[in-house]
Motif scaffolding. Sequence first.
Motif, mmCIF file in Angstrom:
data_model
loop_
_atom_site.group_PDB
_atom_site.id
_atom_site.type_symbol
_atom_site.label_atom_id
_atom_site.label_comp_id
_atom_site.label_asym_id
_atom_site.label_seq_id
_atom_site.Cartn_x
_atom_site.Cartn_y
_atom_site.Cartn_z
ATOM 1 N N LYS A 13 0.856 -1.108 0.187
ATOM 2 C CA LYS A 13 -0.068 -0.005 0.035
ATOM 3 C C LYS A 13 0.903 1.186 0.043
ATOM 4 O O LYS A 13 0.413 2.418 -0.261
ATOM 5 C CB LYS A 13 -0.844 -0.149 1.062
ATOM 6 C CG LYS A 13 -2.140 -1.017 1.086
ATOM 7 C CD LYS A 13 -3.353 -0.574 1.507
ATOM 8 C CE LYS A 13 -4.373 -1.376 1.297
ATOM 9 N NZ LYS A 13 -5.801 -1.100 1.624
ATOM 10 N N CYS A 14 2.136 1.064 0.466
ATOM 11 C CA CYS A 14 2.893 2.090 0.410
ATOM 12 C C CYS A 14 3.898 2.431 -0.757
ATOM 13 O O CYS A 14 4.478 3.390 -0.968
ATOM 14 C CB CYS A 14 3.842 1.904 1.728
ATOM 15 S SG CYS A 14 4.525 3.661 2.204
ATOM 16 N N ALA A 15 3.318 1.511 -1.692
ATOM 17 C CA ALA A 15 4.056 1.700 -3.125
ATOM 18 C C ALA A 15 5.575 1.648 -2.990
ATOM 19 O O ALA A 15 6.350 2.340 -3.563
ATOM 20 C CB ALA A 15 3.436 2.790 -3.794
ATOM 21 N N PHE A 16 6.064 0.624 -2.343
ATOM 22 C CA PHE A 16 7.522 0.329 -2.363
ATOM 23 C C PHE A 16 8.047 -0.067 -3.758
ATOM 24 O O PHE A 16 7.058 -0.586 -4.588
ATOM 25 C CB PHE A 16 7.719 -0.870 -1.464
ATOM 26 C CG PHE A 16 8.053 -0.680 0.000
ATOM 27 C CD1 PHE A 16 7.696 0.673 0.350
ATOM 28 C CD2 PHE A 16 8.222 -1.600 0.768
ATOM 29 C CE1 PHE A 16 7.571 0.980 1.793
ATOM 30 C CE2 PHE A 16 8.364 -1.202 2.201
ATOM 31 C CZ PHE A 16 8.008 0.009 2.552
ATOM 32 N N PRO A 17 9.260 0.243 -4.214
ATOM 33 C CA PRO A 17 9.788 -0.027 -5.576
ATOM 34 C C PRO A 17 9.423 -1.617 -5.745
ATOM 35 O O PRO A 17 9.559 -2.406 -5.074
ATOM 36 C CB PRO A 17 11.023 -0.076 -5.492
ATOM 37 C CG PRO A 17 11.402 0.749 -4.019
ATOM 38 C CD PRO A 17 10.371 0.755 -3.385
ATOM 39 N N LEU A 18 8.812 -1.647 -7.144
ATOM 40 C CA LEU A 18 8.366 -2.838 -7.881
ATOM 41 C C LEU A 18 6.934 -3.220 -7.068
ATOM 42 O O LEU A 18 6.346 -4.321 -7.539
ATOM 43 C CB LEU A 18 9.332 -4.084 -7.455
ATOM 44 C CG LEU A 18 10.750 -3.727 -8.386
ATOM 45 C CD1 LEU A 18 11.617 -5.109 -8.108
ATOM 46 C CD2 LEU A 18 10.493 -3.553 -9.789
ATOM 47 N N MET A 19 6.482 -2.646 -5.968
ATOM 48 C CA MET A 19 5.152 -3.055 -5.706
ATOM 49 C C MET A 19 4.200 -1.615 -5.917
ATOM 50 O O MET A 19 3.189 -1.452 -5.589
ATOM 51 C CB MET A 19 5.109 -3.181 -4.271
ATOM 52 C CG MET A 19 5.949 -4.476 -3.806
ATOM 53 S SD MET A 19 5.826 -4.650 -1.965
ATOM 54 C CE MET A 19 6.793 -5.749 -1.473
ATOM 55 N N HIS A 20 4.960 -0.715 -6.714
ATOM 56 C CA HIS A 20 4.554 0.481 -6.785
ATOM 57 C C HIS A 20 3.238 0.837 -7.793
ATOM 58 O O HIS A 20 2.790 1.614 -8.041
ATOM 59 C CB HIS A 20 5.471 1.528 -6.992
ATOM 60 C CG HIS A 20 6.213 1.471 -8.286
ATOM 61 N ND1 HIS A 20 7.191 0.231 -8.559
ATOM 62 C CD2 HIS A 20 6.067 1.965 -9.518
ATOM 63 C CE1 HIS A 20 7.310 0.363 -10.062
ATOM 64 N NE2 HIS A 20 6.938 1.267 -10.534
ATOM 65 N N ASN A 21 3.387 -0.156 -8.628
ATOM 66 C CA ASN A 21 2.802 0.167 -10.102
ATOM 67 C C ASN A 21 1.240 0.246 -9.957
ATOM 68 O O ASN A 21 0.616 0.931 -11.022
ATOM 69 C CB ASN A 21 3.083 -0.742 -11.275
ATOM 70 C CG ASN A 21 3.479 -0.170 -12.259
ATOM 71 O OD1 ASN A 21 3.382 -0.566 -13.478
ATOM 72 N ND2 ASN A 21 3.586 1.406 -12.432
ATOM 73 N N TRP A 22 0.798 -0.345 -9.078
ATOM 74 C CA TRP A 22 -0.991 -0.142 -8.918
ATOM 75 C C TRP A 22 -1.297 1.126 -9.004
ATOM 76 O O TRP A 22 -2.195 1.632 -9.404
ATOM 77 C CB TRP A 22 -1.223 -0.748 -7.626
ATOM 78 C CG TRP A 22 -0.859 -0.367 -6.359
ATOM 79 C CD1 TRP A 22 0.184 -0.800 -5.613
ATOM 80 C CD2 TRP A 22 -1.130 0.711 -5.524
ATOM 81 N NE1 TRP A 22 0.312 -0.444 -4.539
ATOM 82 C CE2 TRP A 22 -0.749 0.601 -4.435
ATOM 83 C CE3 TRP A 22 -2.303 1.526 -5.805
ATOM 84 C CZ2 TRP A 22 -0.968 1.806 -3.589
ATOM 85 C CZ3 TRP A 22 -2.660 2.501 -4.751
ATOM 86 C CH2 TRP A 22 -1.670 2.779 -3.641
ATOM 87 N N LEU A 23 -0.272 2.133 -7.985
ATOM 88 C CA LEU A 23 -0.873 3.493 -7.965
ATOM 89 C C LEU A 23 -0.875 4.090 -9.357
ATOM 90 O O LEU A 23 -1.580 4.895 -9.540
ATOM 91 C CB LEU A 23 0.462 4.150 -7.011
ATOM 92 C CG LEU A 23 0.480 5.226 -6.216
ATOM 93 C CD1 LEU A 23 1.282 5.121 -5.250
ATOM 94 C CD2 LEU A 23 0.398 6.446 -7.259
ATOM 95 N N GLN A 24 0.490 4.195 -10.270
ATOM 96 C CA GLN A 24 0.342 4.917 -11.529
ATOM 97 C C GLN A 24 -0.691 4.166 -12.373
ATOM 98 O O GLN A 24 -1.022 4.987 -13.273
ATOM 99 C CB GLN A 24 1.693 4.729 -11.987
ATOM 100 C CG GLN A 24 2.806 5.646 -11.431
ATOM 101 C CD GLN A 24 3.234 4.696 -10.135
ATOM 102 O OE1 GLN A 24 3.084 3.648 -9.842
ATOM 103 N NE2 GLN A 24 4.064 5.421 -9.351
ATOM 104 N N ASP A 25 -1.060 3.019 -12.332
ATOM 105 C CA ASP A 25 -1.984 2.497 -13.096
ATOM 106 C C ASP A 25 -3.118 2.778 -12.789
ATOM 107 O O ASP A 25 -4.193 3.067 -13.668
ATOM 108 C CB ASP A 25 -1.873 0.899 -12.925
ATOM 109 C CG ASP A 25 -2.731 0.107 -13.875
ATOM 110 O OD1 ASP A 25 -3.247 0.615 -14.915
ATOM 111 O OD2 ASP A 25 -3.178 -0.919 -13.691
ATOM 112 N N SER A 26 -3.487 3.061 -11.607
ATOM 113 C CA SER A 26 -4.950 3.330 -11.229
ATOM 114 C C SER A 26 -5.525 4.634 -11.305
ATOM 115 O O SER A 26 -6.584 5.036 -11.366
ATOM 116 C CB SER A 26 -5.414 2.404 -9.871
ATOM 117 O OG SER A 26 -4.666 2.938 -8.711
ATOM 118 N N TYR A 27 -4.671 5.477 -10.357
ATOM 119 C CA TYR A 27 -5.209 6.881 -10.164
ATOM 120 C C TYR A 27 -5.451 7.407 -11.188
ATOM 121 O O TYR A 27 -6.320 8.456 -11.311
ATOM 122 C CB TYR A 27 -3.924 7.458 -9.360
ATOM 123 C CG TYR A 27 -4.122 7.047 -7.841
ATOM 124 C CD1 TYR A 27 -4.695 6.229 -7.584
ATOM 125 C CD2 TYR A 27 -3.156 7.934 -6.994
ATOM 126 C CE1 TYR A 27 -4.471 5.666 -6.270
ATOM 127 C CE2 TYR A 27 -2.982 7.605 -5.331
ATOM 128 C CZ TYR A 27 -3.717 6.412 -5.176
ATOM 129 O OH TYR A 27 -3.667 5.964 -3.915
#
Lengths: 110, 121, 496, 562
Positions: free
Chosen positions: D193-207
């Motif tokens: 949920k904090c968009a750590f590197p490599l776990m971050h992409n949901w953020l740029q994908d969805s917002y």
Amino acid sequence: MMNGKKIAAAFAWVESPSAVNTAIKVLAALCGLLFLLDFVIHRHTYVPGEGMWGFYAFTGFIAFTLIVLGAKTLRTLILRDENYYGEQSVDSEEYPASQLAIESDQEDAK
Amino acid sequence: MNTILGLYNYWMVIILMMAGLYILIARYNLIKKIIGLSVFQTSIFYLYITMGKVEGGTAPILTGDPATYSNPVVHVLILTAIVVGVATTAVALALIVRIHETYDTIEDDEIKAIEMLEEDS
Amino acid sequence: MIATQLPALQIIIPLFAAPLIVLARRSELAWIIALVANFLCVLVAWDLFQLVNEQGIIRYSLGGWAAPTGIEYFVDTVNAPLLLLVSSISAIVVAYAYHSVKKSIDSTKHYLFYAAWMLCLSGLLGMLITGDAFNVFVFLEISSLSTYMLIAFGNDRRALTASFRYLVLGSIGASFILIGIGFLYAATGSLNMLDLAQRIPNASSERAILVAFSFISIGLMIKSAIFPLHAWLANAYHFAPISVTAFLAGTATKVSLYVLLRFLFSVFGTQYNFEYLLLNVILLPAAVFGFLIMSVVAIFQTDLRRMLAYSSVAQIGYIVAGISLATQAGITAGYAHIINHALIKTALFMSVGCIIYRLGHAHRPSLDNLIQTMPLTCVAFIVSGLGLIGVPFTGGFISKFTLISASMEKGWWVMGGLVLVSSVLAIIYIGRVVDVMLFRKQRLPNPMPQGRNEAPLSMLVPMYVLIGLSLYLGVYGSETLTVSGEAAKQLLGGFR
Amino acid sequence: MSWLIPPLLFFYGAFLCLVVGRKQRTFITLLIPVVALFSLLMLPMGNMAQVQFLGFELIFVRLDKLAFVFSLIFIIAAFLASIYAWHVNDKVQQVSTLLYAGAALGGVLAGDLITLFLYWEITAVASVFLIWARRTPAAYATGMRYLLIQVGSGVLLLAGLLVHYNDTGSILFEHMGLVSTGTLLIFLAFGIKCAFPLMHNWLQDSYPAATVTGTVVLSSFTTKMAVYALARGYAGEEILIYIGAIMTLFPIFFAEIENDLRKVLAYSLNNQLGFMVVGVGIGTELALNGTAAHAFCHILYKSLLFMSVGAVLYRTGTSKASELGGLYKTMPVTMVCCLIGAASISAFPLFSGFISKSLILDASAKNGYYLVWFALVVASAGVLSHSGIKIPYFTFFAHDSGKRPMEAPVHMRIAMIITAALCVIIGVFPSLLYQLLPYEVDYKPYTTSHVLAQMQLLCFALLAFVFLMRKGIHPPEVRGINLDSDWAYRKGLPSILAMSAAGATQIATKAREGLQAQASDWVFTIRRLSAPGGLLAKGWGVNSMVFVVTLLLLLVLFLNLK
């Protein structure tokens, strides 16, 4: 809205190349001044090297340039067409117009 | 030798039970299945009655006070079980009649084939 | 006076209601008698439940013949909650059934339908309340025979074959139990469960006990539809009248599971189950494969009844998994899931019943945008579906959570993980239905009547009562757990 | 009182919105944050609303200074977003906004891990509707991806909390540290949920896929709740410093070349989170103060930037930099607000970013993390490049796109002006914010040397921008998308699957030809077995059923009597 027009008018100088040139000159002068201040004002530092003359100035300039250049290189690697993920992707579609209120400001349109 | 002959009634139970199960597994005709089921249940009755049998014993009724008598409890139990078995068979036969009316067959494999067709449609 | 006869009344009320209904014949009257008798049952069960909580075990000698010679009923913390559960579910479903039965069954047969229902109920209650091993068999057959009848009332002709197959398999299961009881009697000379529990450790022949154990457990596995002996269940639930399915899903398998628990823990004792008898070699894999495979199968079903039927087998897997842990926490989880799943699954089948009432089918792909026409039914399905998945603040969450923590407590991490995996599968199969109900545009040209077309109030109200009940038990989950914990303590401690 | 705690107030509001008409709904969305603010201010410090559940004691409200500052800014953000969304007549969005804000608030107030998990999942489910509310198939697909990842994070949290409970016997949500499998799982859940590197992409994908107003709401809560959770559970965990440093750096490059301005802001959001994570990792009082202050300021100026870009999208129908330019003529107020947001995020003195970012920078310098400190300085220059210059420049100036949209609607302007004013007020009077922070603040942001250093950094970076533009080196805005780690599951995995399916078919064909045998891959087999009529799903005949029963009986007898 009167207020808005005034603000817009206040920014109209960006249209004129000479005014922009002047602005850039002002910026350059400001940078020079800030750089010179380094010799006058002693900055408190925690990090070795931070106190060096022009440390922040150089860092700012070089970092910015490198970031832009790095990004430009990156773009050659990863830029793809907007339809890359197919028609059913947010990038390739228009924002649904029904949720928008697109109106033109006829008065200002020239 | 003794174990085989001495326990022959238990062997009969097992043979009947396996025969019943075999019919259930190997025969498709619903009536035959019910026969298999009855054979299977009969083997259980046999098992119970065998357990209650005492060598040389009699039934503890009408004879005053016999010294040795067979266990009456199992007979009571098995009477109940027989009633249950009859009821089961009756319900099953009634169902078979209805199945025959609607499917025109009482062969389980044919019914299954019909049902597969229905599922597809 | 009445208070001392409560255990007998529990059975006798529905038993006598059956012939009364046959005499009454008129369908409305039949329904009313069934309903009244059923509510009396609930009252009796409630009284017994309170009494047990206050006084502990109630023992009741039928006909005044003292145990172990006579038949004894006893009520303790294990079966009292289930008596209440089964009679309440039956009462609610009978109330619900009126319209659905009126629509789907020939009106000249209604009285027979309700009579069979009452017989089935008395059989189920009898299995719960009796303390006599042979009596269990008798009541099992009473309930089974009437169940075969009830299933055969289904509209589709496949109901007949489903009923027949269930009959054969059910009879085999019952016969196995009968064989097992025979061996127990041969080895110990007693049929009373309390007596058996004391005699089994000193029985003359251990082999006979082992054989008895094997037969009884297989027989009960068939009756409680534990994977892989579940095959009768899918067709039976699919083609039976939907109110019967709702009733059976909440009660029949659960009662068999209770008998299994009773025999495994009270009669044979924990030591037998897991040290000598290797039941964890059979029961545990059956449970785990059951809830995994059956959840996958449920995903692919297009008929909601069939999907829920397979999901039932999967959920029974959870219960059995809890039982096979054989710890206080494990049995508590299994027992709590018996209660929660009974409520949730009955509610789900009831909502499907509403759909069938209006549309005549429950074919998932044809339920496009059902929320527009039947909002209340859809909400009921979704809320119960969330319970099935195990979303927090629903009953399903309580029992699954306890199950996972129980398996961790025993160090069975893998099982805890697999339970989570199968919950994800549950999300998929419920999600597919919800997706169709809520989000799909109507694709078929004119599949549904337009506008609101909700099921009659007499179906909705009982359904929502049940959902309210299950939500209550979800929010106040500790109550279920207290009851289940008491039951588990009683089971593990033997008869005390 | 426990029925009037702030999160529940939001839920009541959501419920009310479900049943009332349009006007009342809009009113409720504004009213609820105000009421919640009063409720929050009335709450005493300490634990409240404790509930017994399954033998656990759940603590629904645990208020201390750290939780307070996050709760306060969440409520403010909800209020501002509601003003901004005054025009929205969409029950779905209004209800989910309230649910989402309430759940985020609840997560921050949660005193135990189970409660946290609960709210963790509610935020996931409630927020996805803000994406689905766009109501296109593409948004639906994006929402599903988002939901999967968010729920996945929740599942990790649940698994972690179970393991943690098993280890320690405690479900209290307190400082845990990375000490066991359980805490590692929880850490990963927070990390997603904090968009750590490599776990971050949901953020740029969805917002960028959410609605105009939805993005403003989304930008405030999920990630900051995760930052709060990290600060609560893992303060001082050294690895966070390096994770944070990487987070501040790599999104800069992506933001620089991204064309969709809302995606640029999403990357920039990721980069700002990096600063906060570094602060958490250092874990000293100064650093944690810095994290809390930065989160506070960040929510304001990031909302402001999303609002201004949203207003542009609302009026022009696009948020792509390549299609925009010259809008200052007709959207001057939006432009000024955007500039204030840009100045704040770039940390110009007298703007809010300056007074919060300095805390974190100084903390890293004082604790001897020189390399990290330097990374943050470089990242600050990067922030200026994409959020400080790129957003306002390419939208409102640059080459004239010819678009003459109307100025943003009045309510949007009001929301933006209030937010901008808050940014400036905090920047000018830092003590207002400092007194809210969890620890005593003994820090003066406005020292000569500090201001001078920051001005040098920024002015020379600006100079570099001018230089690069004049020389034509600065990359132009072009239409297109940039690959990121979401490629792995949006393109890579499907094509691998497709390839392997094709491969399997080939092998199967060959096997059929060669061995005259059927071969099919396992998915197909499961489907075949499980679909209606398949072996597992058909109505079995009596024969096979009895056969299975007999087999099982023999097996049990064999096992028991052997």
